[in-house]
Design an enzyme around this catalytic site. Structure first.
Site, mmCIF file in Angstrom:
data_model
loop_
_atom_site.group_PDB
_atom_site.id
_atom_site.type_symbol
_atom_site.label_atom_id
_atom_site.label_comp_id
_atom_site.label_asym_id
_atom_site.label_seq_id
_atom_site.Cartn_x
_atom_site.Cartn_y
_atom_site.Cartn_z
ATOM 1 N N GLY A 35 0.750 -1.325 -0.041
ATOM 2 C CA GLY A 35 0.116 -0.228 0.158
ATOM 3 C C GLY A 35 0.790 1.309 0.020
ATOM 4 O O GLY A 35 0.200 2.272 -0.330
ATOM 5 N N CYS A 36 2.173 1.200 0.174
ATOM 6 C CA CYS A 36 2.948 2.272 0.061
ATOM 7 C C CYS A 36 3.068 2.900 -1.185
ATOM 8 O O CYS A 36 3.231 2.209 -2.256
ATOM 9 C CB CYS A 36 4.373 1.983 0.663
ATOM 10 S SG CYS A 36 5.648 3.342 0.390
ATOM 11 N N ILE A 37 2.798 4.216 -1.293
ATOM 12 C CA ILE A 37 2.727 4.766 -2.671
ATOM 13 C C ILE A 37 3.993 4.910 -3.453
ATOM 14 O O ILE A 37 4.216 4.588 -4.743
ATOM 15 C CB ILE A 37 2.064 6.344 -2.256
ATOM 16 C CG1 ILE A 37 0.754 6.467 -1.908
ATOM 17 C CG2 ILE A 37 2.236 7.112 -3.801
ATOM 18 C CD1 ILE A 37 0.189 7.866 -1.521
#
Length: 139
Positions: A11-13
């Site tokens: 989920g880390c951009i």
């Protein structure tokens, strides 16, 4: 083309952008969850190489942002113990290609190591877009 083991926070951009760059360069990725990986001090330490302890940390981690943990005050063993107990403290991504290891995603370093299609050093793919600019924030 390299086979890359890429340890990320799902989920880390920035991790998503970093993986896209590696895939576009033709590399094979095996993405792993950095937060659920079973780490040992030896396994984790390999990723940091000769970097100073202060460069091992994710400055977006709540304990660092709050001042509870101050990386500049830690020795190697203490830093590793803290990271093993709280993986959010680990700077991302961790990258493994064969028996070579790295932490972070500096475009020029990655290009020199494994090759990527283009190097645009104006793109900051390490500072968390959700964090402030007062400290280095590694998503």
């Amino acid at each position: 083309m390299k086979k890359i083991i890429f340890y990320e926070k799902p989920g880390c951009i920035n991790n998503t952008k970093q993986k896209a760059i590696l895939l576009a360069a033709g590399h094979q990725l095996e993405a792993r969850n950095l937060l659920t990986e079973v780490w040992t001090p030896t396994k984790l330490r390999a990723f940091f190489g000769t970097k100073p302890v202060v460069e091992w940390f994710n400055y977006s981690a709540p304990q660092i942002k709050s001042g509870q943990i101050i990386p500049a005050q830690l020795d190697e063993n203490t830093a590793l113990k803290l990271m093993l107990s709280e993986p959010l403290l680990i700077r991302r991504p961790l990258i493994q290609v064969g028996n070579e290891f790295a932490v972070g995603f500096d475009l020029e370093t990655i290009n020199n190591w494994i090759g990527i299609n283009s190097v645009d050093n104006s793109r900051d793919l390490e500072t968390c877009p959700r964090g402030g600019k007062s400290l280095p924030n590694y998503c």
